[in-house]
Design an enzyme around this catalytic site. Structure first.
Site, PDB file in Angstrom:
ATOM      1  CB  CYS A 109      -1.004  -0.031   1.147  1.00 55.83           C
ATOM      2  SG  CYS A 109      -2.373   1.132   0.916  1.00 55.83           S
TER       3      CYS A 109
ATOM      4  CG  HIS B 265      -3.084  -3.255   3.690  1.00 54.57           C
ATOM      5  ND1 HIS B 265      -2.153  -2.603   4.466  1.00 54.57           N
ATOM      6  CD2 HIS B 265      -3.760  -2.288   3.026  1.00 54.57           C
ATOM      7  CE1 HIS B 265      -2.266  -1.297   4.279  1.00 54.57           C
ATOM      8  NE2 HIS B 265      -3.235  -1.076   3.418  1.00 54.57           N
TER       9      HIS B 265
ATOM     10  CD  GLU C 127      -0.336  -5.572   5.894  1.00 53.98           C
ATOM     11  OE1 GLU C 127      -0.716  -4.393   6.025  1.00 53.98           O
ATOM     12  OE2 GLU C 127      -0.052  -6.061   4.781  1.00 53.98           O
TER      13      GLU C 127
END
Length: 196
Positions: A82, A176, A178
């Site tokens: 991002c 994202h 994660e």
């Protein structure tokens, strides 16, 4: 590299803990990086999501901007998600006056291209030929164009927007990974680091 690579996560802002967890799940030793000596001690770096203008200003304040640029120029592997994608871009659209990046990937990235926070969304996409992953887009950029040495690793479902790229030791995604509990993107990056 046979032992676990030591990968730093730039800890000025963003999803630091989540990246550390995903990297460790992928076989790396992960550590936050806030100082030059911490940067010097890692094999590779993740630049997390957050706010790219704030990240640039904090990197300048913490006297990390030039050391980061130098390590990337010298070939240190780095992955940006991002805002991290914006930070690894050579050129940006929609930035604030004078906004700087770390650079390294020959691409033009449009900041906040998918809209504001309320326009955040999730979508399935094919990543690097490794199957479908769930991608979380939060005030995300997209890649407007890439140079000849940049490999496109992922596009939106409609195929019209580039959202994942690689150039040599540098990897970047608009989304994202994660936040999903799926560590395949981080595993891909750890494999990249091991190969170098």
């Amino acid at each position: 590299m046979t032992s676990a690579p030591k990968i730093g996560v730039l800890a000025l802002q963003g999803d630091v803990r989540e990246h550390i967890r995903a990297l460790e799940e992928s076989g790396a030793t992960a550590t936050p990086v806030r100082r030059q000596e911490e940067l010097a001690a890692v094999d590779a770096l993740v630049v997390p999501g957050g706010e790219s203008t704030t990240m640039w200003k904090l990197a300048t304040t913490f006297e990390l901007l030039e050391p980061l640029r130098l390590r990337i120029k010298e070939g240190m592997p780095a992955y940006g998600s991002c805002a991290g994608m914006i930070m690894l871009a050579d050129r940006i659209e929609g930035g604030i006056e004078g906004q700087e990046t770390l650079g390294g990937i020959d691409m033009v990235v449009r900041r906040n291209a998918f809209g504001r926070q309320v326009d955040s969304f999730e979508a399935d996409l094919d990543f690097a030929g490794r199957g479908t992953i769930r991608a979380v887009f939060i005030r995300a950029p997209w890649v407007e164009s890439v140079g000849p040495d940049v490999e496109v690793l992922g596009r939106t479902e409609a195929g019209d927007r580039i959202v994942a790229v690689r150039q040599g030791p540098l990897l970047a995604t608009s989304f994202h990974p994660e936040l999903t509990g799926d560590a395949r993107v981080h595993s891909y990056f750890v494999e990249m680091v091991r190969e170098l």
